[in-house]
Design a protein around this motif. Structure first.
Motif, PDB file in Angstrom:
ATOM      1  N   ASP A   1       0.852  -1.173   0.000  1.00 48.27           N
ATOM      2  CA  ASP A   1       0.000   0.000   0.000  1.00 48.27           C
ATOM      3  C   ASP A   1       0.897   1.236   0.000  1.00 48.27           C
ATOM      4  N   LYS A   2       0.396   2.349  -0.518  1.00 49.66           N
ATOM      5  CA  LYS A   2       1.223   3.558  -0.574  1.00 49.66           C
ATOM      6  C   LYS A   2       1.209   4.293   0.762  1.00 49.66           C
ATOM      7  N   THR A   3       0.029   4.735   1.178  1.00 44.55           N
ATOM      8  CA  THR A   3      -0.077   5.582   2.359  1.00 44.55           C
ATOM      9  C   THR A   3       0.257   4.799   3.621  1.00 44.55           C
ATOM     10  N   GLY A   4       1.227   5.283   4.363  1.00 45.96           N
ATOM     11  CA  GLY A   4       1.613   4.648   5.608  1.00 45.96           C
ATOM     12  C   GLY A   4       2.564   3.488   5.447  1.00 45.96           C
ATOM     13  N   THR A   5       2.808   3.071   4.204  1.00 47.87           N
ATOM     14  CA  THR A   5       3.715   1.959   3.963  1.00 47.87           C
ATOM     15  C   THR A   5       4.951   2.448   3.219  1.00 47.87           C
ATOM     16  N   LEU A   6       4.733   2.952   2.014  1.00 51.49           N
ATOM     17  CA  LEU A   6       5.839   3.575   1.281  1.00 51.49           C
ATOM     18  C   LEU A   6       6.041   5.018   1.729  1.00 51.49           C
ATOM     19  N   THR A   7       4.976   5.626   2.256  1.00 57.75           N
ATOM     20  CA  THR A   7       5.081   7.001   2.746  1.00 57.75           C
ATOM     21  C   THR A   7       5.087   7.006   4.267  1.00 57.75           C
ATOM     22  N   SER A   8       5.362   8.165   4.832  1.00 57.64           N
ATOM     23  CA  SER A   8       5.566   8.262   6.285  1.00 57.64           C
ATOM     24  C   SER A   8       4.282   8.209   7.083  1.00 57.64           C
ATOM     25  N   SER A   9       3.125   8.408   6.419  1.00 53.08           N
ATOM     26  CA  SER A   9       1.820   8.464   7.083  1.00 53.08           C
ATOM     27  C   SER A   9       1.731   9.613   8.090  1.00 53.08           C
ATOM     28  N   GLU A  10       2.620  10.583   7.942  1.00 51.56           N
ATOM     29  CA  GLU A  10       2.558  11.783   8.782  1.00 51.56           C
ATOM     30  C   GLU A  10       1.888  12.877   7.956  1.00 51.56           C
TER      31      GLU A  10
ATOM     32  N   ALA B   1      -4.677  20.067  -0.124  1.00 50.05           N
ATOM     33  CA  ALA B   1      -3.571  19.205  -0.548  1.00 50.05           C
ATOM     34  C   ALA B   1      -2.845  18.690   0.692  1.00 50.05           C
ATOM     35  N   LEU B   2      -2.758  17.369   0.800  1.00 50.48           N
ATOM     36  CA  LEU B   2      -2.078  16.745   1.927  1.00 50.48           C
ATOM     37  C   LEU B   2      -0.720  16.227   1.473  1.00 50.48           C
ATOM     38  N   SER B   3       0.285  16.526   2.242  1.00 55.60           N
ATOM     39  CA  SER B   3       1.623  16.011   1.929  1.00 55.60           C
ATOM     40  C   SER B   3       1.878  14.753   2.748  1.00 55.60           C
ATOM     41  N   ASP B   4       2.410  13.761   2.094  1.00 49.59           N
ATOM     42  CA  ASP B   4       2.771  12.499   2.749  1.00 49.59           C
ATOM     43  C   ASP B   4       4.005  11.967   2.034  1.00 49.59           C
ATOM     44  N   PRO B   5       5.171  12.510   2.356  1.00 49.89           N
ATOM     45  CA  PRO B   5       6.379  12.191   1.585  1.00 49.89           C
ATOM     46  C   PRO B   5       6.792  10.737   1.729  1.00 49.89           C
ATOM     47  N   PRO B   6       7.465  10.188   0.700  1.00 49.85           N
ATOM     48  CA  PRO B   6       7.963   8.813   0.792  1.00 49.85           C
ATOM     49  C   PRO B   6       8.961   8.678   1.936  1.00 49.85           C
ATOM     50  N   ARG B   7       9.006   7.513   2.531  1.00 51.16           N
ATOM     51  CA  ARG B   7       9.978   7.258   3.579  1.00 51.16           C
ATOM     52  C   ARG B   7      11.385   7.312   2.998  1.00 51.16           C
ATOM     53  N   SER B   8      12.308   7.776   3.793  1.00 52.32           N
ATOM     54  CA  SER B   8      13.677   7.979   3.307  1.00 52.32           C
ATOM     55  C   SER B   8      14.330   6.676   2.874  1.00 52.32           C
TER      56      SER B   8
END
Length: 790
Positions: A314-323, A452-459
């Motif tokens: 999943d993208k949100t919270g998995t590949l991204t920080s979910s912050e 617009a919500l930002s949810d950047p990819p995890r580093s």
């Protein structure tokens, strides 16, 4: 709820506990503490059988019963020393199995204790998140999408859809409103409600059944494959044992020798260490995963990680920080930013764990709204509709409908707006998650603002995905977000390939067809996992939300990230406790390490089973007597078990690609190596009889020493997939090996429990076994290369 041993509190009824329910303030902290002390923690009673019963079970299993029969037989024959030795070894073997099983249970219990549920509770007039174990009768709790009902509750406000299938067996979800009594362990699939706790802990209606992390012993695909091979060989050996006894009867062997011979043949056919070795290998793997921040909810998940070759993430919270945070507010039609956030706030929940609503609440908290309309009705976010909505009372315009959700779904429910669509497309191309906010009447809505919500990819996401691909795991992104947003994140984390919509998810879709599936609903994720499985792939699913739960449960390996909802955790086989995806890489690595250790044990077992009864048959034909006694067989079993179980700690090289059980090839390799070992053992036997002119009892001692040394040769030849010298054994393996090499040969030299054998003979057999090890290694390397085995 966690499983904790505790005294059962008395039955608590809601009417006697709660009295007048304060729906606006909840209990005070002092009152909650008093009730926690009075009624105990919200935890189920540990119903594990007592230790004495578990230990007793170690003496009534099939193999111990055979040993007990051998003891009785020795006593009948007047061989009291032999009977005593077998008895001591029986007790030792039972104690060893009891200890290893206890170690595995303790490992899983320790991991499980870290998977405690949390609950949103109202105390002192403030909503806060507390461990569910701290809930008490009379508490006011919030039931939100993706949560597990932590106690028995009575709903006071709102409405939710509950999945109680694993408690009541009802397949269809239940729509629950005010007055409905929900059961502990139910899953909230949709909606939001406020409820009063009516019972906690063992007083809940389903008690232990409602446990979140179910640790039932599930037999993995790996265990089934190995068990099938070993039991098949055991059956063949059993048939040979029958023929062996028939031959003994034919040559008029005394009855007093036939019965021990039958026991010896049966004992030689049984995979004694199989259960303990499996349990220990997976428990050690689970411990290693715990150190990497990965908690298995069942031991079999360690096995499945080894064979996973497709991972849906999943993208949100998995590949991204979910912050999630509000990055931009785009007013339309002359609206102001504060007005946009006011309407969005009205269509958001007041508490709970939903990250989108939390981001909106945080952004709206920066403003003071003087004339904020009163919310009359609120419908929480529905993962199927992708929207939440509220009915508000505005002093000027009366009742108005406010909708907030994924832009594509909001614009579909509202009047068309080219301006909003164009601006949303621009934001999605930049990688933002775009919410639409629309207001209007019950029949007509206008999109008046975008958020617009930002949810950047995890580093670390890009590096982890690259490492998984290098390990042979195909990674596919599956998300409910818009294609443009999903594509931007995919490019950022290194996923290259075509982007598909939900329409592309068919029964024939393959992982290679697309890199990203965007705009999908929960049922689409489930269908995608099933399609990949139908195509022959071993599928892992990594997610965090309630909408991921069906796919998590369907996949061979469900993985819930650290920020996952309770529903997602309940469906997963592995739970990451630390942010990021590095835990998945660790899970695959540890799973493959455990696979290689089990593979070593399996190949060793096949070689032993091929040689064992056949060797007894040749010995009977050559000497016209049994070449082993029951006592010698038991000694050989115990010392061999030490080495077999120590292999679960061996230093192994994880395979470079996903593991599969090549049962046919493995059997071929084991049979060939077993025949080589059989030739060696027969050669030693014939040398002892014809060249050294040994009588029966010295031949039995020679056979015992020979089996120990050749067993060592087999182990060291098969523990490495490459050459015998390619890696150093673990310290525990070396200690177990040294003990095996010293104990039995020393007993043979000193004449303890067997006729003594000259030292030069023992050393000669040892030297021959060293040569055998290298012959077996060369044969193994050739077989593995020919059969393309890793």
């Amino acid at each position: 709820m966690s499983a904790t041993r505790q005294r059962l509190p008395r039955k608590v009824e809601a009417e006697t506990v709660a009295g007048h329910v304060d729906w606006t303030g909840g209990l005070s902290s002092d009152e909650a503490a008093r009730r926690l002390n009075q009624y105990g923690a919200n935890a189920t009673v540990d119903v594990e059988p007592p230790a004495w019963r578990v230990l007793l079970g170690k003496f009534i299993a099939p193999v111990p019963c055979l040993l007990e029969a051998a003891i009785v037989l020795q006593l009948v024959l007047g061989e009291y020393i032999e009977a005593s030795v077998i008895g001591v070894l029986l007790v030792f073997n039972a104690a060893l199995g009891f200890f290893q099983e206890g170690r595995a249970k303790a490992t899983l219990a320790a991991l499980k204790s870290r998977l405690a549920l949390n609950a949103s509770v109202l105390r002192d007039g403030v909503w806060s998140v507390v461990p569910s174990a701290n809930l008490v009768p009379g508490d006011i709790v919030k039931l939100t999408l993706g949560s597990v009902v932590a106690t028995d509750v009575r709903i006071g406000e709102g409405a939710v859809q509950l999945d109680q299938s694993m408690l009541t067996g009802e397949a269809m979800p239940v729509e629950a409103g005010p007055g409905y009594e929900a059961l502990a362990g139910a899953l909230v699939r949709r909606g939001e409600a406020v409820a009063e706790v009516t019972a906690t802990g063992a007083n809940t209606r389903f008690g232990r059944t409602a446990e979140l992390v179910r640790t039932a012993s599930v037999t993995s695909t790996q265990q089934k494959a190995v068990l099938r091979v070993v039991l098949y060989l055991a059956a063949i050996n059993g048939a040979l044992a029958f023929l062996l006894v028939a031959y003994a009867w034919y040559i008029h062997l005394p009855f007093a020798e036939i019965i021990p011979l039958a026991l010896i043949a049966i004992l030689a056919s049984v995979p004694v260490a199989l259960p303990a070795t499996f349990t220990l290998a997976t428990a050690i793997g689970a411990q290693a995963l715990g150190k990497r921040g990965v908690l298995p909810t069942r031991l079999s998940a360690v096995d499945e990680a080894a064979s996973m070759n497709v991972l849906c993430v999943d993208k949100t919270g998995t590949l991204t920080s979910s912050e999630l945070a509000v990055a931009a507010v785009v007013p339309l039609n002359g609206r102001t930013e504060s007005e946009v956030l006011m309407w969005a706030r009205l269509a958001s929940s007041d508490g709970g764990l939903d990250p989108v609503d939390a981001a909106v609440r945080a952004a709206a908290g920066r403003y003071s709204f003087a004339a904020m309309p009163r919310r009359d009705q609120f419908i929480p976010f529905d993962p199927a509709a992708k929207m939440a909505e509220a009915t508000v009372v505005d002093g000027q315009d009366g009742k108005r409908r406010v909708v907030k959700g994924a832009f594509a779904y909001v614009i579909a429910a509202a009047n068309p707006s080219e301006q909003a669509a164009a601006r949303a497309a621009e934001l999605e191309e930049e990688g933002y998650r775009v919410l639409g906010v629309a207001i209007g009447s019950s029949t007509a809505l206008d999109v008046v603002r975008l958020i617009a919500l930002s949810d950047p990819p995890r580093s670390e996401a890009k590096a982890c995905l690259a490492e998984l691909r290098a390990m042979g795991v195909h990674v596919v992104m599956v998300t409910g977000d818009a294609p443009a947003t999903a594509g931007a994140v995919a490019r950022a984390v290194g996923l290259e390939g075509r982007i598909a919509s939900a329409d592309a998810i068919t029964d024939t879709v393959h992982p290679d067809d697309y890199a990203v599936f965007a705009g999908v609903l929960p049922e689409h994720k489930y269908t995608l996992v099933k399609a990949f499985q139908r195509a022959g792939y071993t599928v892992g699913m990594c997610g965090d939300g309630a909408n991921d739960a069906p796919a998590l449960r369907q996949a061979q390996l469900g993985i819930a990230v650290s920020t996952a909802t309770d529903v997602a955790k309940s469906a997963a086989g592995l739970v990451l406790t630390e942010p990021g995806l590095s835990g998945i890489v660790g899970a695959v690595t540890e799973g493959r390490v455990a696979f290689q250790r089990i593979l070593t044990y399996t190949l060793r077992s096949i070689v032993h089973k091929v040689r064992q009864v056949s060797y007894l048959a040749v010995g009977l034909a050559v000497t016209r007597h049994a070449i082993l006694t029951p006592m010698l067989v038991v000694i050989s079993m115990i010392t061999g078990d030490f080495l077999a179980m120590s292999s679960t700690t061996d230093n192994v090289r994880p395979s470079e690609k996903p593991n599969t059980w090549q049962v046919g090839d493995l059997t071929i390799a084991g049979v060939i190596l077993g025949l080589v070992d059989l030739v060696f053992c027969v050669g030693v036997l014939l040398t002892g009889k014809n060249y050294l002119r040994l009588e029966l009892e010295p031949l039995q001692t020679l056979t015992m020493v020979n089996l120990v040394f050749s067993g060592q040769a087999i182990y060291y030849a098969v523990r490495e997939r490459r050459r015998i010298w390619s890696s150093r054994p673990s310290t525990i393996v070396l200690i177990s090996s040294l003990a095996d090499l010293l104990i039995v040969p020393s007993m043979a030299y000193a004449g303890i429990l067997m006729v003594p054998l000259r030292l030069c003979v023992i050393l000669t057999v040892f030297a021959a076994a060293v040569v055998l090890a290298f012959i077996l290694d060369a044969a193994k390397a050739l077989i593995f290369r020919t059969l393309a085995m890793e």
